[in-house]
Design an enzyme around this catalytic site. Structure first.
Site, PDB file in Angstrom:
ATOM      1  CG  HIS A  62      28.709  38.211 -98.210  1.00 33.82           C
ATOM      2  ND1 HIS A  62      27.945  37.140 -98.594  1.00 33.82           N
ATOM      3  CD2 HIS A  62      27.846  39.095 -97.621  1.00 33.82           C
ATOM      4  CE1 HIS A  62      26.678  37.358 -98.256  1.00 33.82           C
ATOM      5  NE2 HIS A  62      26.588  38.536 -97.668  1.00 33.82           N
ATOM      6  CG  HIS A  87      23.725  42.804 -99.131  1.00 35.87           C
ATOM      7  ND1 HIS A  87      24.740  42.319 -99.919  1.00 35.87           N
ATOM      8  CD2 HIS A  87      23.673  41.984 -98.049  1.00 35.87           C
ATOM      9  CE1 HIS A  87      25.268  41.252 -99.353  1.00 35.87           C
ATOM     10  NE2 HIS A  87      24.638  41.021 -98.213  1.00 35.87           N
ATOM     11  CD  GLU A  91      22.777  43.709 -90.505  1.00 38.76           C
ATOM     12  OE1 GLU A  91      22.718  43.299 -91.677  1.00 38.76           O
ATOM     13  OE2 GLU A  91      22.751  42.978 -89.516  1.00 38.76           O
ATOM     14  CG  ASP A  92      27.621  44.288 -91.359  1.00 37.39           C
ATOM     15  OD1 ASP A  92      26.715  44.145 -90.525  1.00 37.39           O
ATOM     16  OD2 ASP A  92      27.964  43.417 -92.171  1.00 37.39           O
ATOM     17  CG  ASP A 154      22.567  38.233 -97.862  1.00 40.39           C
ATOM     18  OD1 ASP A 154      23.790  37.992 -97.835  1.00 40.39           O
ATOM     19  OD2 ASP A 154      21.916  38.646 -96.874  1.00 40.39           O
ATOM     20  CG  ASP A 274       9.526  10.301-111.068  1.00 35.57           C
ATOM     21  OD1 ASP A 274      10.026   9.849-110.018  1.00 35.57           O
ATOM     22  OD2 ASP A 274       8.543  11.046-111.081  1.00 35.57           O
TER      23      ASP A 274
HETATM   24 MN    MN Z   1      24.883  39.577 -96.542  1.00 38.84          MN
END
Ligand code: MN
Length: 739
Positions: A62, A87, A91-92, A154, A274
């Site tokens: 990812h 990124h 957080e993880d 992301d 169109d």
């Molecule tokens: Mn992400």
């Protein structure tokens, strides 16, 4: 598709994907850049080593994919590529922002920190919280635009790989994408990404529709190619003769925008006329790209007849997103209208990569109307309006993101871009907040116009200001820019606060007079007696005169004699406690007004759609039954509006205690020096009274004139008339109906 791979295969695949990332970067990377990216990659691989995606794949796929979008499609450099790889790390995993700063320096750490914050915000469900998040995201946008660009990448990758998610999450993420990310990508000039986000959004919110249109586009691809070849065959020779190197491509409208057209015009796929455009991308033959574009224009229109009304020159004046191209609509082969987009390779690159390409070519293109200017205005708008309702703000703001643009001139000849539909007042706020707040009129192309006047491209606008002026609620009816709306709303709020403070002071004084102790409990009691929810509502109404002295005395009288009061008003006393949400709306909007002048007229609510207070409504003048009020989205509304447009009357729910109305005063007397000045001074010193226009003329020692005013209620007007009568020289003041 189940995922399976051995550890060895997996490591090989990770290495491959990493190599691939470095291969096609938009910007050339130095050795140092490569080192930074390598280090970010290694830290990310290690940090995410225990994690898997929902599909079963290693998590690191990812961040690599996001970095690739950042590098190839958005075209950002090494710092952003590194930040994209990292990124999700903070957080993880066990890494902290401090670790990031130590390892990668301040800039990368700041971007990762911004991304981490947004990511935490986004986990809430509530619409108002989402809107609040959106606003916060916009704020980080100004700190460092790269945060949002990486966030968009992301989101794009998450949308591309959403099949592994449970359906309810798919729908939620897809609608958020349509609500927030696609508009932002659009504004940042990332047209390709915006289109892909919209199409993917549709894929998960309306899968059937999506599949259907996709299939039909595929079916007509061949036919389209034949058409382009045919188109090309005629002009090819002429273009070659001029020495042009070019490429002609067919460009299908996105699935999402075909869907939008079908819905808006209520037509089938085949009837959308169109669906595709022809794009001519050329390599400039000289330094003058613009001249080349017009040469191509000249060649194309030698063979195909153009529609002059649909000529768009975004080369001379680029869109504020930075988009440049020359668009022509011509009658092509088979007598079909077709749009032809002429752009140089540079322009094409800017259209695809947006912001990043601008920097590559920075040569005065990022003008005041461009992104930089937009970001500055955005920041100002955001920071001044923390008190405004976030949902309202986002709605206002989003309207402007997709709006078509017009270009108007200041008296000095400077160009300003505004969304289509903008009024003279929007223009005033675009110049400066102060100009907007003090605006009393405008001249468009030399002619005096009302503030509500809708501007057209090419207009020259001169704003007239006066320091005596203040914004009023009606202004909100005709401004459409987020900036103007936000400024007016916060000025009105400040005004309300002042009135409420005044009201509170009056109340304290009155109570002291009546020898009653002022305390919280009492205020609560008075509020519920008048059926008001908060003490602010009470103070405000006392301040503006909607609750006057006699009503306060009534309250005091019933207080000393509760039985009397109960007989007089059996249900009112407990109203405060029982207010449900529905009733709250009804309380806020208690009266319906009609027409431009917001008059109160007799009406009945129609039974087909049962409008309630607060709904968006319109009035329909029936032959025998007077005015019937329908909701704007009533099933009968479209047919009523299209067949009997002349019988439709504008209607609006209002809070009658906050209503404003116009009044015209006729004044006459003995002409003396400064009399007009004295009169206007009295009026502008009276709270909540605004002068709309003034017209006084003197003749042989006497004067006569009319003043048009906006006032909040009758008490006020009476008081004001009495004050004016006291001005020396004034002999007669009366209220009249016409100017
Ligand atoms: Mn992400």
């Amino acid at each position: 598709m189940a995922y399976s791979a051995t550890v060895e295969e997996e490591n090989k695949e990770i290495a491959n994907r990493y190599k691939d990332l470095l291969k096609g970067t938009y910007q050339t990377l130095s050795e140092e850049d490569k080192k930074l990216i390598r280090k970010a990659f290694e830290v990310a691989v290690e940090a995410h080593s225990k994690q898997r995606r929902k599909s079963g794949e290693p998590y690191i796929f990812h961040p690599i994919a996001v970095a690739k979008i950042v590098a190839y499609e958005i075209g950002l450099g090494a710092t952003s590529i590194a930040a994209a790889l990292l990124h999700d790390v903070v957080e993880d995993t066990h890494y902290t922002i401090e670790d990031m700063e130590q390892l990668f320096g301040e800039t990368v750490a700041r971007i990762v920190s911004g991304l981490t914050k947004i990511s935490i915000l986004n986990k809430s469900q509530d619409a108002s919280i989402q809107a609040e998040n959106f606003r916060k995201m916009l704020l980080t946008l100004h700190d460092d635009v790269r945060v949002i660009l990486i966030k968009i990448a992301d989101r794009l990758h998450n949308m591309q790989t959403m099949d592994a998610m449970p359906p309810h999450k798919q729908v939620k993420i897809a609608s958020e994408t349509l609500y927030i990310y696609a508009p932002l990508a659009h504004r940042l000039g990332l047209y390709n990404i915006k289109t892909e986000l919209e199409d993917l959004g549709l894929k998960y919110t309306e899968p059937e529709v999506y599949k259907d249109i996709l299939l039909k586009i595929k079916d007509s691809k061949e036919e389209q190619q034949q058409y382009i070849d045919l188109f090309n065959s005629k002009i090819q020779e002429a273009l070659d003769k001029e020495g042009f190197k070019y490429e002609i491509k067919g460009r299908f409208k996105s699935i999402f925008s075909i869907r939008r057209k079908m819905r808006k015009q209520n037509v089938s796929f085949d009837e959308v006329y169109d669906k595709f455009a022809i794009r001519i991308i050329y390599t400039p033959t000289s330094n003058d790209e613009k001249f080349d574009a017009w040469k191509i224009y000249s060649i194309v229109t030698d063979f195909y007849k153009p529609n002059p009304a649909r000529l768009r020159d975004w080369i001379t004046q680029p869109k504020s997103t930075g988009y440049e191209a020359l668009h022509i609509t011509v009658i092509g082969p088979e007598a079909k209208w077709v749009e032809v987009q002429v752009r140089s390779q540079r322009m094409d690159e800017i259209a695809e990569k947006g912001y990043a390409a601008h920097f590559k070519y920075k040569q005065g293109n990022v003008n005041e109307n461009g992104l930089e200017g937009w970001l500055n205005k955005l920041k100002e708008t955001l920071e001044n309006n923390n008190t405004l309702n976030a949902v309202d703000f986002v709605e206002d703001f989003k309207l402007n993101l997709y709006a078509k643009e017009i270009y108007v001139f200041t008296p000095k000849g400077d160009l300003k871009s505004l969304p289509k539909g903008a009024s003279a007042l929007d223009f005033a706020f675009a110049i400066h907040t102060d100009v907007g707040l003090k605006c009393r009129g405008a001249k468009v192309n030399g002619k005096l116009v009302p503030l509500s006047h809708e501007l057209k491209s090419g207009d020259q606008v001169d704003i007239l200001t006066t320091s005596a002026n203040k914004p009023n609620a009606r202004w909100l009816d005709f401004v459409i820019t987020a900036r103007a709306r936000a400024k007016i709303k916060s000025a009105l709020k400040a005004d309300e606060k002042k009135i409420a403070e005044e009201g509170k002071a009056i109340l304290v004084r009155k109570l002291r007079h009546l020898k009653i102790n002022y305390d919280e409990k009492l205020i609560h009691e008075i509020s519920s007696y008048f059926n008001l929810k908060t003490s602010f509502d009470l103070f405000y109404r006392i301040g503006n005169g909607a609750i006057d002295n006699s009503q306060l005395k009534e309250f005091v009288a019933q207080r000393s004699s509760p039985i009397m009061s109960f007989l007089k008003n059996p249900f009112k006393r407990n109203a405060y406690k029982d207010i449900t949400d529905d009733e709250e709306v009804t309380n806020k909007y208690d009266a319906l007004v009609f027409g431009q002048d917001e008059e109160k007229l007799e009406y009945t609510l129609s039974v087909c759609c049962n409008p309630i207070a607060g709904d968006e409504v319109f009035g329909f003048v029936t032959i025998n039954d007077g005015i019937k009020v329908h909701k704007t989205n009533c099933p009968n509304a479209i047919s009523l509006q299209s067949n009997f447009a002349y019988r439709i009357i504008k209607a609006k729910w209002i809070d009658s205690t906050k209503q404003e109305f116009s009044a015209i005063l006729k004044i006459s007397g003995v002409d003396n020096k400064g009399i007009v000045n004295n009169i206007t001074k009295i009026i502008s010193n009276t709270m909540n009274v605004y002068i709309n226009s003034i017209n006084i003329s003197g003749n042989a020692g006497v004067f006569e004139g009319k003043i048009s005013l906006t006032v909040k209620n009758r008490n006020q007007l009476t008081k004001l008339i009495n004050h004016i009568k006291k001005v020396e020289g004034v002999q007669k003041v009366s209220r009249v109906n016409t100017l």
